[in-house]
Design an enzyme around this catalytic site. Structure first.
Site, PDB file in Angstrom:
ATOM      1  N   CYS A   1      23.505  27.175 -13.609  1.00  0.00           N
ATOM      2  CA  CYS A   1      22.051  27.024 -13.659  1.00  0.00           C
ATOM      3  C   CYS A   1      21.450  28.350 -13.182  1.00  0.00           C
ATOM      4  O   CYS A   1      22.157  29.239 -12.695  1.00  0.00           O
ATOM      5  CB  CYS A   1      21.605  25.879 -12.759  1.00  0.00           C
ATOM      6  SG  CYS A   1      22.037  26.152 -11.031  1.00  0.00           S
TER       7      CYS A   1
ATOM      8  N   HIS B   1      21.628  26.735  -1.953  1.00  0.00           N
ATOM      9  CA  HIS B   1      20.874  25.601  -1.404  1.00  0.00           C
ATOM     10  C   HIS B   1      20.352  25.814   0.004  1.00  0.00           C
ATOM     11  O   HIS B   1      19.955  24.880   0.678  1.00  0.00           O
ATOM     12  CB  HIS B   1      21.590  24.254  -1.574  1.00  0.00           C
ATOM     13  CG  HIS B   1      23.023  24.250  -1.305  1.00  0.00           C
ATOM     14  ND1 HIS B   1      23.925  23.666  -2.149  1.00  0.00           N
ATOM     15  CD2 HIS B   1      23.712  24.737  -0.290  1.00  0.00           C
ATOM     16  CE1 HIS B   1      25.124  23.825  -1.646  1.00  0.00           C
ATOM     17  NE2 HIS B   1      25.024  24.454  -0.525  1.00  0.00           N
TER      18      HIS B   1
ATOM     19  N   CYS C   1      18.010  29.537  -3.767  1.00  0.00           N
ATOM     20  CA  CYS C   1      17.326  29.352  -5.040  1.00  0.00           C
ATOM     21  C   CYS C   1      15.814  29.226  -4.788  1.00  0.00           C
ATOM     22  O   CYS C   1      15.392  28.478  -3.905  1.00  0.00           O
ATOM     23  CB  CYS C   1      17.839  28.090  -5.737  1.00  0.00           C
ATOM     24  SG  CYS C   1      16.963  27.781  -7.280  1.00  0.00           S
TER      25      CYS C   1
ATOM     26  N   GLU D   1      21.291  21.250   1.497  1.00  0.00           N
ATOM     27  CA  GLU D   1      19.936  21.550   1.003  1.00  0.00           C
ATOM     28  C   GLU D   1      18.903  20.663   1.712  1.00  0.00           C
ATOM     29  O   GLU D   1      17.841  21.138   2.116  1.00  0.00           O
ATOM     30  CB  GLU D   1      19.852  21.314  -0.515  1.00  0.00           C
ATOM     31  CG  GLU D   1      18.470  21.645  -1.055  1.00  0.00           C
ATOM     32  CD  GLU D   1      18.272  21.230  -2.509  1.00  0.00           C
ATOM     33  OE1 GLU D   1      19.217  21.364  -3.311  1.00  0.00           O
ATOM     34  OE2 GLU D   1      17.169  20.765  -2.827  1.00  0.00           O
TER      35      GLU D   1
ATOM     36  N   THR E   1      16.345  19.098  -4.837  1.00  0.00           N
ATOM     37  CA  THR E   1      16.136  19.571  -6.211  1.00  0.00           C
ATOM     38  C   THR E   1      16.989  18.855  -7.262  1.00  0.00           C
ATOM     39  O   THR E   1      16.621  18.815  -8.431  1.00  0.00           O
ATOM     40  CB  THR E   1      16.421  21.089  -6.297  1.00  0.00           C
ATOM     41  OG1 THR E   1      17.722  21.321  -5.756  1.00  0.00           O
ATOM     42  CG2 THR E   1      15.397  21.900  -5.548  1.00  0.00           C
TER      43      THR E   1
ATOM     44  N   SER F   1      32.819  19.858  -6.891  1.00  0.00           N
ATOM     45  CA  SER F   1      31.423  20.011  -7.287  1.00  0.00           C
ATOM     46  C   SER F   1      30.828  18.638  -7.606  1.00  0.00           C
ATOM     47  O   SER F   1      31.238  17.969  -8.561  1.00  0.00           O
ATOM     48  CB  SER F   1      31.337  20.928  -8.518  1.00  0.00           C
ATOM     49  OG  SER F   1      30.167  20.664  -9.247  1.00  0.00           O
TER      50      SER F   1
ATOM     51  N   SER G   1      27.862  24.773 -11.603  1.00  0.00           N
ATOM     52  CA  SER G   1      28.588  25.775 -10.814  1.00  0.00           C
ATOM     53  C   SER G   1      29.847  26.260 -11.543  1.00  0.00           C
ATOM     54  O   SER G   1      30.737  26.826 -10.916  1.00  0.00           O
ATOM     55  CB  SER G   1      28.954  25.165  -9.458  1.00  0.00           C
ATOM     56  OG  SER G   1      29.564  23.906  -9.639  1.00  0.00           O
TER      57      SER G   1
HETATM   58  S1  SF4 Z   1      17.444  24.130  -7.659  1.00  0.00           S
HETATM   59 FE1  SF4 Z   1      19.671  23.944  -7.615  1.00  0.00          FE
HETATM   60  S2  SF4 Z   1      20.196  23.149  -9.653  1.00  0.00           S
HETATM   61 FE2  SF4 Z   1      18.120  23.959  -9.802  1.00  0.00          FE
HETATM   62  S3  SF4 Z   1      18.342  26.068 -10.464  1.00  0.00           S
HETATM   63 FE3  SF4 Z   1      18.262  26.108  -8.239  1.00  0.00          FE
HETATM   64  S4  SF4 Z   1      20.411  26.042  -7.600  1.00  0.00           S
HETATM   65 FE4  SF4 Z   1      20.352  25.378  -9.745  1.00  0.00          FE
END
Ligand code: SF4
Length: 297
Positions: free
Chosen positions: A14, A81, A103, A133, A169, A225, A269
């Site tokens: 992602c 996270h 992220c 997270e 998320t 994962s 991942s």
């Molecule tokens: S929030 Fe999590 S799943 Fe979404 S893009 Fe970011 S790392 Fe990837």
């Protein structure tokens, strides 16, 4: 007859994971590899839940450490996270260089949680309270503010007039909606931030469609994962000939015996080179056959 391989368009990294790996690669590249005598590069926990990718990073000099206590100097990469506020403060206190690969979608959830708590809202965090997270999001809520992480806690809350909701998320929209409903029954004022990232839902939707079409379905990614395991469960429920494998080495000829359509998906991942390795091995098993590879969305 032509054999078909359909690859889910969203299979693999992602946005946030791609970014975190790029940041880690760049950090390792700046030092020029894993030679000793230089400042160590560490990641607080594995950067992604994929053993092969973590191993590659290790070869480049990125060492995985379990806790802040294991770090005394050098650079520390914070994974996608995020990290709790207290861990970040502890790292700052040690004077190490923080390389933040959180992220941006997770950062948004942290910021909303903090803002809500500062504006007098109790905070409902939809997600797994044991997940790093969620722990990081909760750590941004100001001290003394009520925090709820289950529908039961929301339903039993006392003395709260206004509550704000944020979500991990990777949560499903349905679960967030269930929390919103419970909160609206309990609190006179409810404010909702939809912090769900669609990467998970998109992978699940595509894999669901693909598993229904394929004779055999492969889910590629780390056994550790959670999002890959979930994809495997979803595909398995639709297609009993579903295999969750980590690398092409596990692909055996009998797995694809008699199949003319093979579906391939991969967790958020799973690196691209794992998907490519799988395709190469599959082509090797089907040597002499006519093969058509295309994307599915
Ligand atoms: S929030 Fe999590 S799943 Fe979404 S893009 Fe970011 S790392 Fe990837």
């Amino acid at each position: 007859m032509t054999k078909k391989v359909l690859i889910a368009k969203s299979a693999g990294f992602c946005f946030g994971v791609k970014r975190a790996i790029a940041i880690a690669d760049e950090t390792a590249g700046k030092r020029g590899g894993g030679s000793s005598g230089e400042d160590p590069i560490q990641s607080l926990g594995p950067i992604i839940h994929n053993p092969q990718a973590v191993e590659r990073l290790q070869e480049k000099g990125v060492r995985v450490v379990g806790t802040v206590d294991d770090i005394s100097c050098g650079k520390v990469i914070i994974r996608s996270h995020g990290v709790t506020r207290s861990d970040r403060a502890a790292l700052e206190g040690k004077g190490v260089t923080i390389v933040d690969a959180t992220c941006p979608f997770v950062t948004k959830a942290q910021e909303h949680a903090r803002t809500l708590s500062r504006e007098g809202y109790a905070v409902v965090v939809v997600g797994d309270p044991n997940h790093p997270e969620v722990k990081s999001i909760i750590s941004y809520i100001e001290a003394g503010v009520p925090v709820f992480t289950s529908i039961r806690e929301v339903a039993e809350a006392k003395g709260v007039r206004k509550a704000g909701i944020v979500a991990q998320t990777t949560q499903s929209f349905d679960n967030l909606a269930a929390f919103v409903t419970a909160a609206m029954k309990r609190f006179p004022e409810v404010r909702v931030f939809n912090t769900i990232c669609n990467a998970t839902a998109l992978r699940q939707q595509e894999s669901t469609g693909l598993a229904g079409m394929a004779d055999v379905m492969f889910v590629l990614g780390g056994y550790n994962s959670a999002n890959t395991r979930r994809l495997a469960e979803i595909c398995q429920a639709i297609n009993p000939r579903t295999h969750h494998i980590e690398t092409d080495k596990e692909l055996a000829a009998e797995m694809v015996a008699g199949a003319s359509v093979v579906g391939v998906t991969a967790g958020a991942s799973t690196p691209q080179w794992i998907i490519e390795g799988f395709l190469e091995r599959l082509k090797g098993l089907w040597k002499g056959e006519s093969i058509q590879v295309s994307f599915y969305r």
